[in-house]
Design a protein around this motif. Structure first.
Motif, PDB file in Angstrom:
ATOM      1  N   LEU A 173      72.008  46.044  40.142  1.00  0.00           N
ATOM      2  CA  LEU A 173      73.124  45.629  39.291  1.00  0.00           C
ATOM      3  C   LEU A 173      73.287  46.589  38.111  1.00  0.00           C
ATOM      4  CD1 LEU A 173      72.439  41.786  39.324  1.00  0.00           C
ATOM      5  CD2 LEU A 173      73.762  43.168  40.942  1.00  0.00           C
ATOM      6  N   GLU A 174      73.400  47.863  38.437  1.00  0.00           N
ATOM      7  CA  GLU A 174      73.496  48.890  37.405  1.00  0.00           C
ATOM      8  C   GLU A 174      74.780  48.729  36.594  1.00  0.00           C
ATOM      9  OE1 GLU A 174      73.225  52.517  39.560  1.00  0.00           O
ATOM     10  OE2 GLU A 174      71.089  52.273  40.045  1.00  0.00           O
ATOM     11  N   GLY A 175      74.641  48.818  35.280  1.00  0.00           N
ATOM     12  CA  GLY A 175      75.791  48.700  34.392  1.00  0.00           C
ATOM     13  C   GLY A 175      76.089  47.303  33.933  1.00  0.00           C
ATOM     14  N   LEU A 176      75.458  46.296  34.514  1.00  0.00           N
ATOM     15  CA  LEU A 176      75.696  44.909  34.119  1.00  0.00           C
ATOM     16  C   LEU A 176      74.803  44.557  32.932  1.00  0.00           C
ATOM     17  CD1 LEU A 176      77.321  42.367  35.059  1.00  0.00           C
ATOM     18  CD2 LEU A 176      75.195  41.587  36.128  1.00  0.00           C
ATOM     19  N   VAL A 222      72.628  38.026  44.056  1.00  0.00           N
ATOM     20  CA  VAL A 222      73.620  39.102  44.170  1.00  0.00           C
ATOM     21  C   VAL A 222      72.915  40.418  44.478  1.00  0.00           C
ATOM     22  CG1 VAL A 222      75.365  40.439  42.932  1.00  0.00           C
ATOM     23  CG2 VAL A 222      75.267  37.955  42.627  1.00  0.00           C
ATOM     24  N   ALA A 223      71.861  40.710  43.717  1.00  0.00           N
ATOM     25  CA  ALA A 223      71.104  41.950  43.922  1.00  0.00           C
ATOM     26  C   ALA A 223      70.414  41.976  45.280  1.00  0.00           C
ATOM     27  CB  ALA A 223      70.077  42.121  42.809  1.00  0.00           C
ATOM     28  N   PHE A 224      70.044  40.809  45.782  1.00  0.00           N
ATOM     29  CA  PHE A 224      69.391  40.729  47.093  1.00  0.00           C
ATOM     30  C   PHE A 224      70.403  40.752  48.240  1.00  0.00           C
ATOM     31  CE2 PHE A 224      65.413  38.239  45.450  1.00  0.00           C
ATOM     32  CZ  PHE A 224      65.069  39.326  44.676  1.00  0.00           C
ATOM     33  N   ASP A 225      71.703  40.787  47.892  1.00  0.00           N
ATOM     34  CA  ASP A 225      72.780  40.798  48.882  1.00  0.00           C
ATOM     35  C   ASP A 225      72.721  39.565  49.787  1.00  0.00           C
ATOM     36  OD1 ASP A 225      75.084  41.882  49.993  1.00  0.00           O
ATOM     37  OD2 ASP A 225      74.000  43.023  51.517  1.00  0.00           O
ATOM     38  N   LEU A 226      72.496  38.406  49.158  1.00  0.00           N
ATOM     39  CA  LEU A 226      72.466  37.161  49.915  1.00  0.00           C
ATOM     40  C   LEU A 226      73.887  36.681  50.200  1.00  0.00           C
ATOM     41  CD1 LEU A 226      69.569  35.212  48.148  1.00  0.00           C
ATOM     42  CD2 LEU A 226      69.463  36.805  50.072  1.00  0.00           C
ATOM     43  N   LYS A 227      74.031  35.806  51.151  1.00  0.00           N
ATOM     44  CA  LYS A 227      75.341  35.303  51.547  1.00  0.00           C
ATOM     45  C   LYS A 227      75.949  34.462  50.418  1.00  0.00           C
ATOM     46  CE  LYS A 227      74.119  35.166  56.454  1.00  0.00           C
ATOM     47  NZ  LYS A 227      73.918  34.305  57.636  1.00  0.00           N
ATOM     48  N   PRO A 228      77.287  34.488  50.272  1.00  0.00           N
ATOM     49  CA  PRO A 228      77.946  33.728  49.205  1.00  0.00           C
ATOM     50  C   PRO A 228      77.568  32.250  49.172  1.00  0.00           C
ATOM     51  CG  PRO A 228      79.496  35.238  50.210  1.00  0.00           C
ATOM     52  CD  PRO A 228      78.234  35.312  51.037  1.00  0.00           C
ATOM     53  N   LYS A 229      77.402  31.652  50.358  1.00  0.00           N
ATOM     54  CA  LYS A 229      77.063  30.228  50.399  1.00  0.00           C
ATOM     55  C   LYS A 229      75.696  29.947  49.786  1.00  0.00           C
ATOM     56  CE  LYS A 229      74.997  30.242  55.058  1.00  0.00           C
ATOM     57  NZ  LYS A 229      73.656  29.818  54.615  1.00  0.00           N
ATOM     58  N   ASP A 230      74.838  30.975  49.726  1.00  0.00           N
ATOM     59  CA  ASP A 230      73.507  30.807  49.156  1.00  0.00           C
ATOM     60  C   ASP A 230      73.485  30.994  47.642  1.00  0.00           C
ATOM     61  OD1 ASP A 230      72.299  30.343  51.636  1.00  0.00           O
ATOM     62  OD2 ASP A 230      72.109  32.492  52.029  1.00  0.00           O
ATOM     63  N   LEU A 231      74.617  31.411  47.080  1.00  0.00           N
ATOM     64  CA  LEU A 231      74.682  31.652  45.641  1.00  0.00           C
ATOM     65  C   LEU A 231      75.470  30.568  44.911  1.00  0.00           C
ATOM     66  CD1 LEU A 231      75.206  35.518  45.681  1.00  0.00           C
ATOM     67  CD2 LEU A 231      73.083  34.198  45.681  1.00  0.00           C
ATOM     68  N   ALA A 232      76.283  29.820  45.636  1.00  0.00           N
ATOM     69  CA  ALA A 232      76.955  28.622  45.107  1.00  0.00           C
ATOM     70  C   ALA A 232      77.798  28.897  43.864  1.00  0.00           C
ATOM     71  CB  ALA A 232      75.914  27.533  44.814  1.00  0.00           C
ATOM     72  N   PHE A 233      78.520  30.017  43.852  1.00  0.00           N
ATOM     73  CA  PHE A 233      79.365  30.334  42.707  1.00  0.00           C
ATOM     74  C   PHE A 233      80.567  29.395  42.594  1.00  0.00           C
ATOM     75  CE2 PHE A 233      77.568  34.797  42.935  1.00  0.00           C
ATOM     76  CZ  PHE A 233      76.872  34.682  41.738  1.00  0.00           C
ATOM     77  N   TYR A 277      79.768  44.580  42.580  1.00  0.00           N
ATOM     78  CA  TYR A 277      78.494  44.412  43.277  1.00  0.00           C
ATOM     79  C   TYR A 277      78.682  43.663  44.611  1.00  0.00           C
ATOM     80  CZ  TYR A 277      77.188  45.494  38.511  1.00  0.00           C
ATOM     81  OH  TYR A 277      77.096  46.074  37.265  1.00  0.00           O
ATOM     82  N   GLY A 278      79.944  43.574  45.026  1.00  0.00           N
ATOM     83  CA  GLY A 278      80.240  43.007  46.331  1.00  0.00           C
ATOM     84  C   GLY A 278      80.452  41.516  46.360  1.00  0.00           C
ATOM     85  N   VAL A 279      80.554  40.870  45.184  1.00  0.00           N
ATOM     86  CA  VAL A 279      80.744  39.422  45.127  1.00  0.00           C
ATOM     87  C   VAL A 279      82.227  39.102  45.252  1.00  0.00           C
ATOM     88  CG1 VAL A 279      80.475  37.336  43.740  1.00  0.00           C
ATOM     89  CG2 VAL A 279      78.697  39.094  43.743  1.00  0.00           C
ATOM     90  N   LYS A 280      82.578  38.329  46.288  1.00  0.00           N
ATOM     91  CA  LYS A 280      83.963  37.942  46.530  1.00  0.00           C
ATOM     92  C   LYS A 280      84.041  36.434  46.730  1.00  0.00           C
ATOM     93  CE  LYS A 280      84.913  42.304  48.938  1.00  0.00           C
ATOM     94  NZ  LYS A 280      85.351  42.924  50.218  1.00  0.00           N
ATOM     95  N   LYS A 281      85.234  35.913  46.491  1.00  0.00           N
ATOM     96  CA  LYS A 281      85.454  34.479  46.705  1.00  0.00           C
ATOM     97  C   LYS A 281      85.350  34.153  48.190  1.00  0.00           C
ATOM     98  CE  LYS A 281      88.435  33.503  42.752  1.00  0.00           C
ATOM     99  NZ  LYS A 281      89.729  32.991  42.295  1.00  0.00           N
TER     100      LYS A 281
END
Length: 295
Positions: A144-147, A266-277, A291-295
Motif C-alpha cells: 500500500l505504497e503512498g497510503l 487489501v494488501a493481501f489481495d483478498l476477495k472483496p467479500k472477505d473485506l466487508a467494505f 490498490y485494486g479495491v472496487k465496489k
C-alpha cells in the motif's frame, strides 16, 4: 497452540466487517483458530456493567473464559472492549484468590469453573508480537505504497492490562508496525490513544461530537488518507458521526475508517467479500482504488 476466538456482540452488528476481515486475514496468515468459544455470551461491555454491577459483569465475562478452558485453548479477541472485559477479570482470577473463589462460586450456578490459566490476547498483539512484521510482509501482494494511515488504538486496547511487552499505553506504536509491514505509512498521530467518547452517543452525544471531532481533526492535520482501528466503538463514532461532526465544525473530512484487518486484506489481495467494505459509512473506494479495491 491454536487460539479459540471470541467474536463479541459487535461482530454481529457495528463490528461485522472487523469480524469478517479478521477471519479472512487469520486464514491468509495461517493463524490457527480452533473455532469460536461455544455458546459465548456478551462480555458485559459499555452500559451492561452499569446496569448489573461490576462483579456480575465480570462473572458474565468469566463464563466465556470457563467455556474456552474446556476446549484447552488461549483466547484471541478482535474487539478492544471485549479484550478489556475478558483480560482484566482473567488477570484477577490469576492474582486475587478471594476474587477467584467468589467468581467460581458464581460460575458454579452454571456448573462451570475457571482456573485462571488461559491467556487472553488482542489480535494486534498476536499479529505484531507473534506473527511478526516479516511474515506479514511476505504475505503482502499489493503493498500500500503512498497510503498515509492514522493508527487509532483508542483508550482501551493498550490499557487493558498496561503491558509494556504489548505496547506503550500513551503513545501506541504496535499497530503502526503492522501498517508499515503492508507498505503504508503510519503518520504521526498524537491522539492515537485518546477516547472517542465510547457509548456516550446514547446519553451525551455532544461529548461524542467533541472528542471524536478532535480525533478526526488530528488525523486530517497529520495528512492521513484513512483512519485504521480495531475498536468497533471507535470505528462507529469516527465513521457514522463523521458527516454530523463535519457539519457542526463547518468542515468536510471524507476520512474512510477501516478496521486493521480490512487494510491488511487489501494488501493481501483478498476477495472483496472477505473485506466487508459494504458496511463502511464513509466510502473507502476512492482512497483505495489504486490498490485494486472496487465496489
Amino acid at each position: 497452540m491454536a487460539y479459540i476466538y471470541y467474536p463479541g456482540c459487535a461482530s454481529e452488528a457495528t463490528g461485522k466487517s472487523n469480524h469478517i476481515s479478521f477471519e479472512a486475514v487469520a486464514h491468509a496468515l495461517g493463524l490457527e483458530l480452533a473455532g469460536e468459544i461455544p455458546d459465548w455470551n456478551c462480555c458485559g461491555a459499555t452500559l451492561v456493567a452499569n446496569a448489573i454491577g461490576d462483579f456480575a459483569q465480570m462473572a458474565l465475562a468469566c463464563r466465556n473464559l470457563a467455556l474456552a478452558e474446556k476446549k484447552g485453548h488461549d483466547i484471541i479477541v478482535a474487539c478492544s472492549s471485549c479484550y478489556l472485559n475478558l483480560a482484566w477479570p482473567n488477570e484477577l482470577m490469576r492474582t486475587n484468590p478471594d476474587f477467584a473463589a467468589k467468581l467460581n462460586e458464581a460460575l458454579g450456578a452454571a456448573n462451570l469453573s475457571y482456573s485462571g490459566k488461559l491467556k487472553v490476547k488482542h489480535v494486534v498483539d498476536v499479529l505484531a508480537n507473534e506473527i511478526g512484521a516479516e511474515r506479514i510482509k511476505e504475505r503482502t501482494i499489493k503493498p500500500l505504497e503512498g497510503l498515509k494511515v492514522a493508527c487509532y488504538s483508542g483508550c482501551q486496547t493498550v490499557r487493558a492490562l498496561r503491558r509494556p511487552d504489548f505496547d506503550d499505553v500513551e503513545y501506541p506504536q504496535v499497530m503502526g508496525r503492522i501498517v508499515e509491514a503492508v507498505g503504508a505509512e503510519a503518520v504521526d498521530f498524537p491522539l492515537a490513544a485518546r477516547c472517542c467518547g465510547g457509548s456516550q452517543q446514547f446519553t451525551n452525544p455532544e461529548l461524542i461530537y467533541d472528542l471524536t471531532g478532535k480525533v478526526l481533526d488530528s488525523a486530517a492535520a497529520a495528512g492521513a488518507d484513512v483512519i485504521v482501528t480495531t475498536c468497533p466503538m471507535c470505528a462507529m463514532n469516527t465513521d457514522v458521526f463523521q458527516e454530523k461532526i463535519g457539519k457542526l465544525n463547518k468542515k468536510k473530512y471524507n476520512m474512510p475508517v477501516l478496521f486493521l484487518t480490512q487494510l491488511m486484506g487489501v494488501a493481501f489481495d483478498l476477495k472483496p467479500k472477505d473485506l466487508a467494505f459494504q458496511y463502511n459509512i464513509v466510502s473507502p473506494y476512492g482512497k483505495l482504488k489504486k490498490y485494486g479495491v472496487k465496489k
